[in-house]
Design a protein around this motif. Structure first.
Motif, PDB file in Angstrom:
ATOM      1  N   PHE A 143       0.837  -1.207   0.000  1.00 19.14           N
ATOM      2  CA  PHE A 143       0.000   0.000   0.000  1.00 19.14           C
ATOM      3  C   PHE A 143       0.870   1.255   0.000  1.00 19.14           C
ATOM      4  O   PHE A 143       0.616   2.191  -0.763  1.00 19.14           O
ATOM      5  N   LYS A 144       1.897   1.275   0.852  1.00 21.22           N
ATOM      6  CA  LYS A 144       2.783   2.448   0.913  1.00 21.22           C
ATOM      7  C   LYS A 144       3.480   2.679  -0.426  1.00 21.22           C
ATOM      8  O   LYS A 144       3.569   3.813  -0.908  1.00 21.22           O
ATOM      9  N   LYS A 145       3.972   1.603  -1.048  1.00 20.62           N
ATOM     10  CA  LYS A 145       4.655   1.745  -2.339  1.00 20.62           C
ATOM     11  C   LYS A 145       3.686   2.266  -3.394  1.00 20.62           C
ATOM     12  O   LYS A 145       4.017   3.183  -4.151  1.00 20.62           O
ATOM     13  N   GLN A 146       2.472   1.707  -3.444  1.00 25.67           N
ATOM     14  CA  GLN A 146       1.495   2.161  -4.427  1.00 25.67           C
ATOM     15  C   GLN A 146       1.114   3.627  -4.183  1.00 25.67           C
ATOM     16  O   GLN A 146       0.953   4.398  -5.124  1.00 25.67           O
ATOM     17  N   THR A 147       0.972   4.005  -2.924  1.00 26.80           N
ATOM     18  CA  THR A 147       0.653   5.394  -2.585  1.00 26.80           C
ATOM     19  C   THR A 147       1.771   6.321  -3.030  1.00 26.80           C
ATOM     20  O   THR A 147       1.521   7.364  -3.651  1.00 26.80           O
ATOM     21  N   ASP A 148       3.019   5.953  -2.729  1.00 27.29           N
ATOM     22  CA  ASP A 148       4.166   6.770  -3.145  1.00 27.29           C
ATOM     23  C   ASP A 148       4.223   6.901  -4.664  1.00 27.29           C
ATOM     24  O   ASP A 148       4.507   7.981  -5.198  1.00 27.29           O
ATOM     25  N   ASP A 149       3.937   5.797  -5.374  1.00 25.68           N
ATOM     26  CA  ASP A 149       3.943   5.823  -6.840  1.00 25.68           C
ATOM     27  C   ASP A 149       2.858   6.762  -7.370  1.00 25.68           C
ATOM     28  O   ASP A 149       3.101   7.540  -8.310  1.00 25.68           O
ATOM     29  N   VAL A 150       1.658   6.692  -6.789  1.00 25.94           N
ATOM     30  CA  VAL A 150       0.557   7.565  -7.214  1.00 25.94           C
ATOM     31  C   VAL A 150       0.928   9.027  -6.988  1.00 25.94           C
ATOM     32  O   VAL A 150       0.762   9.869  -7.880  1.00 25.94           O
ATOM     33  N   PHE A 151       1.453   9.349  -5.808  1.00 29.75           N
ATOM     34  CA  PHE A 151       1.802  10.738  -5.513  1.00 29.75           C
ATOM     35  C   PHE A 151       2.940  11.234  -6.404  1.00 29.75           C
ATOM     36  O   PHE A 151       2.945  12.392  -6.820  1.00 29.75           O
ATOM     37  N   ALA A 152       3.891  10.388  -6.700  1.00 30.76           N
ATOM     38  CA  ALA A 152       4.985  10.776  -7.593  1.00 30.76           C
ATOM     39  C   ALA A 152       4.439  11.075  -8.989  1.00 30.76           C
ATOM     40  O   ALA A 152       4.836  12.057  -9.625  1.00 30.76           O
TER      41      ALA A 152
END
Length: 159
Positions: A143-152
């Motif tokens: 979840f954290k990785k996907q969130t970071d990817d979305v925000f990037a």
């Protein structure tokens, strides 16, 4: 026997010192409760019963927290934002006392009816997704990785 007498003396001394510490702060706290009540009245115009539900030893600390954060105009968040946050949390607890208080305080700090509705809607959205993620046992690291990817991606797109 000599060791036993010494242990007994040390125990008596420790208990006596402990009793002194227990008695001395109580009187100081009582005085600070009286001072806090005086300051509450000066600030709010009266002392609401909610403060009287606290033991005397807790009044000054509770008031200092409210005055230092919630009522302080020099914090990072403005009063309206703090009260809308309070309302969102109150809606999730749920606490009818807090919902009423923070709704009225938000209005007093300039929040519109639409902003109040939006704060409550945001609390509902967060609660919904918290339930979904936790109940589905979504992997936190994924979840954290996907969130970071979305925000990037959003950040890149906005530049």
């Amino acid at each position: 026997m000599l060791t036993s007498n010494r242990t007994l003396k040390l125990l008596v001394i420790a208990v006596s010192v402990g009793a002194l510490f227990a008695i001395a702060p109580a009187k100081a706290e009582d005085a600070s409760a009286a001072a806090a009540y005086k300051d509450i009245e000066a600030t709010l115009g009266s002392v609401p019963d909610m403060f009287k539900t606290l033991p005397d030893v807790a009044v000054a600390g509770a008031w200092a927290e409210i005055k230092g954060v919630q009522l302080n105009p020099k914090t990072a968040l403005d009063g309206k934002t703090k009260e809308l946050l309070g309302l969102a949390v109150a809606a999730q607890i749920p606490c009818q006392y807090c919902i009423y208080f923070h709704t009225e305080a938000a209005k007093l700090n300039g929040a519109s009816d639409e902003e109040i509705k939006e704060a409550v809607a945001m609390s509902a959205i967060v609660r919904h997704w918290s339930t979904m993620l936790n109940g589905s046992q979504v992997d936190l690291m994924t979840f954290k990785k996907q969130t970071d990817d979305v925000f990037a991606a959003v950040k890149t797109k906005s530049q």
